[in-house]
Design an enzyme around this catalytic site. Structure first.
Site, short mmCIF file in Angstrom:
data_model
loop_
_atom_site.label_atom_id
_atom_site.label_comp_id
_atom_site.label_asym_id
_atom_site.label_seq_id
_atom_site.Cartn_x
_atom_site.Cartn_y
_atom_site.Cartn_z
N TYR A 43 -6.58 -1.71 -2.03
CA TYR A 43 -5.22 -1.24 -2.26
C TYR A 43 -4.99 0.15 -1.63
CZ TYR A 43 -3.34 -4.92 -5.31
OH TYR A 43 -2.83 -6.08 -5.81
N SER A 44 -3.77 0.64 -1.81
CA SER A 44 -3.33 1.84 -1.08
C SER A 44 -4.12 3.10 -1.38
CB SER A 44 -1.86 2.12 -1.43
OG SER A 44 -1.07 1.18 -0.77
N ARG A 95 -4.01 3.38 -9.71
CA ARG A 95 -4.31 3.13 -8.29
C ARG A 95 -3.65 4.15 -7.35
NH1 ARG A 95 -1.40 -1.50 -10.01
NH2 ARG A 95 0.82 -1.36 -9.56
N ASP A 96 -3.92 3.96 -6.08
CA ASP A 96 -3.28 4.67 -4.96
C ASP A 96 -3.64 6.16 -4.90
OD1 ASP A 96 -2.00 2.18 -4.80
OD2 ASP A 96 -0.21 2.87 -5.86
N ASN A 128 2.60 -3.93 3.89
CA ASN A 128 3.38 -3.16 2.91
C ASN A 128 3.07 -1.67 3.07
OD1 ASN A 128 1.22 -4.71 1.41
ND2 ASN A 128 1.82 -3.46 -0.29
N ASP A 129 2.53 -1.02 2.09
CA ASP A 129 2.50 0.45 2.09
C ASP A 129 1.81 1.09 3.31
OD1 ASP A 129 2.92 -0.67 -0.37
OD2 ASP A 129 1.38 0.47 -1.40
N GLN A 176 -1.22 -1.45 4.38
CA GLN A 176 -1.61 -2.61 3.59
C GLN A 176 -1.27 -3.86 4.37
OE1 GLN A 176 -2.58 -2.69 -0.30
NE2 GLN A 176 -3.65 -1.27 1.04
C1 FRU Z 1 2.95 -0.58 -3.81
C2 FRU Z 1 1.66 -1.25 -4.23
C3 FRU Z 1 0.58 -0.22 -4.55
C4 FRU Z 1 -0.67 -1.00 -4.31
C5 FRU Z 1 -0.30 -1.84 -3.12
C6 FRU Z 1 -0.97 -3.17 -3.04
O1 FRU Z 1 3.72 -1.37 -2.98
O2 FRU Z 1 1.87 -2.10 -5.33
O3 FRU Z 1 0.67 0.33 -5.84
O4 FRU Z 1 -1.77 -0.19 -4.05
O5 FRU Z 1 1.09 -2.01 -3.18
O6 FRU Z 1 -0.67 -3.80 -1.83
#
Ligand code: FRU
Length: 492
Positions: free
Chosen positions: A106-107, A168-169, A46-47, A63
């Site tokens: 996570y991100s 987060r992130d 993902n991200d 991710q």
């Molecule tokens: C966005 C998200 C982020 C998180 C990550 C987890 O797609 O939900 O907020 O850090 O993906 O995989």
């Protein structure tokens, strides 16, 4: 494929090498796998994370859950490149093995400091939806690609007062000797926002407060913030969840917006002059940017959407990133240009040009990884259609409505559909005028459309039945066309 035991929280350290190799073999021959877009060999991407130019190389992390196409425990995968188009897969960068990140790394983002690359990420703790918390963590990569988690992790423990477990992130940047960390957050009243921490050394962080903007009641959570300066302006990018569809805006489940204005970091205000969405396609989320040695601001997005099943899921892999795009600010509008290095992937040039008069022309195509550069001049035309992925019964239709100045894309006509519960059509406004230019990148199951020098962009995933598909142009009225097509070679 042999079955092996794993659950949502199995890390890559808990399976045997052969099991992972088996998964990679299984997904390898999927005809929907891109060849020049960053994607996982197996598992779910993902991200984009930790984008950086460090020690004369580009680094992209993402991710990743290694086992199958589910959102299991997130690792950080790593690829690097000398030229932004040819990517080398590196060992997995961050594996969530510690208590402070037990349900996923996570991100987050990266900065270069003292010849090291600092990777900031969120340690996710999720015992249940109600008992969720988050820690902000640091991993450090040296010039030999060795990555170690900071011994003082987490650098921020838990959530500040007033917010739910959804914090987060981290986006970290340095300004005048100080470090700032911006995080996506959810207030206790279930609205989305951004919060900011400050540090003198990028290790010891103090909570500064919430960023005040005019965007109130703007979704229930803001994910993956980014902040940077471009042409003297401050730019904020984030991905709000829970926006209501409004005309051409917020047509996806989750969306991405940018705001151009001025940040006052002491007052914690961001005065907005202009906001807009970054991409009008079906599959674009949580982009991140970085600045390279040439001073360019480069963005990668996730060409995917949370909570949607994709046809390739059955082949044990999911999703890819967009091509790298250079961001340029013109009159407060962010324009996106595929980076020029992509031209080095070109071979086998074909060209067609001519005039249409209420009829259509077909372009020969023998590849499903290609670039189209085209120019249409409408002489007396009310509608132009460009059809990609055309085969018996299937078609991806890009339609230019010259009366309404609206561009629409339609992915209804596919046996393997994606996210149909969210609709088959996406639209955007474009001052069309007489001339339309487009650059289009197709790579097996992804199409990225850049109209009028990056004024309007659509990123979408398409899963055609046939691998080689036709290209057609048709017009109501009179139109001249000029199309260059290049096949593109493998970059990953
Ligand atoms: C966005 C998200 C982020 C998180 C990550 C987890 O797609 O939900 O907020 O850090 O993906 O995989």
């Amino acid at each position: 494929m042999k079955q092996f035991k794993f659950n949502k929280y199995t890390t890559i350290l808990e399976v045997q090498k052969e099991q992972l190799e088996e998964l990679i073999r299984f997904s390898k021959n999927d005809p929907w796998k891109p060849i020049f877009h960053i994607h996982p060999e197996c598992g779910l991407l993902n991200d984009p994370n930790g984008l950086s130019y460090f020690n004369k190389e580009y680094h992209v992390f993402y991710q990743w859950f290694p086992f199958g196409s589910i959102h299991g425990i997130k690792h950080w995968a790593h690829v690097k490149s000398k030229d932004l188009v040819h990517w080398e897969r590196m060992p997995v960068a961050i594996i969530p093995t510690e208590e402070y990140e037990v349900h996923g790394a996570y991100s987050g983002s990266a900065i270069v400091k003292n010849d090291e690359l600092l990777l900031f990420y969120t340690g996710n703790i999720k015992y249940s939806e109600e008992t969720r918390t988050a820690n902000q963590c640091l991993a450090i990569m040296n010039k030999k690609y060795k990555i170690s988690k900071s011994l003082v992790n987490p650098v921020i423990t838990g959530i500040p007062e007033g917010y739910t477990g959804h914090v987060r992130d981290p986006k970290v940047w340095e300004d005048s000797g100080k470090y700032y960390m911006m995080l996506g957050a959810q207030r206790k009243n279930l609205t989305g926002t951004l919060i900011i921490y400050e540090s003198n050394n990028a290790i010891d962080w103090n909570f500064k407060g919430e960023l005040k903007t005019s965007l109130v009641n703007f979704g229930y959570m803001w994910e993956c913030p980014d902040f940077f300066k471009l042409q003297g302006k401050d730019i904020l990018v984030f991905s709000p969840q829970g926006m209501e569809k409004n005309g051409h805006d917020y047509q996806n489940l989750d969306n991405v917006i940018y705001a151009v204005g001025t940040l006052d970091i002491n007052e914690l205000t961001f005065d907005i002059e202009y906001t807009s969405e970054l991409d009008k396609g079906f599959d674009f989320y949580v982009p991140q940017t970085f600045q390279d040695a040439l001073g360019r601001r480069i963005m990668f997005g996730w060409a995917g959407m949370p909570e949607i099943q994709y046809p390739s899921d059955i082949n044990q892999w999911a999703h890819c990133l967009t091509v790298p795009r250079e961001l340029i600010l013109e009159d407060n509008v962010l324009k996106q240009k595929p980076v020029r290095e992509l031209e080095t992937l070109r071979n086998d040039h074909k060209n067609i040009q001519g005039m249409l008069d209420d009829n259509l022309v077909e372009m020969e195509n023998d590849s499903n990884s290609y670039e189209l550069d085209l120019e249409f001049t409408a002489i007396q035309s009310s509608e132009i259609q460009l059809t990609l992925f055309k085969s018996e019964g299937e078609a991806f239709i890009i339609c230019f409505d010259l009366k309404k100045n609206v561009v629409s894309i339609d992915r209804q006509n596919f046996v393997n559909s994606v996210g149909k519960e969210y609709g088959y059509v996406r639209t955007g406004e474009l001052k069309i005028g007489e001339k339309i230019t487009a650059r289009i990148f197709v790579d097996k199951s992804i199409v990225e459309i850049f109209l009028n020098n990056g004024d309007l962009v659509f990123t979408s995933r398409i899963f055609p039945k046939e691998t080689i598909t036709r290209i057609e142009i048709s017009a109501t009225g009179t139109l001249t066309y000029h199309v260059d097509k290049y096949n593109l070679t493998r970059g990953i």
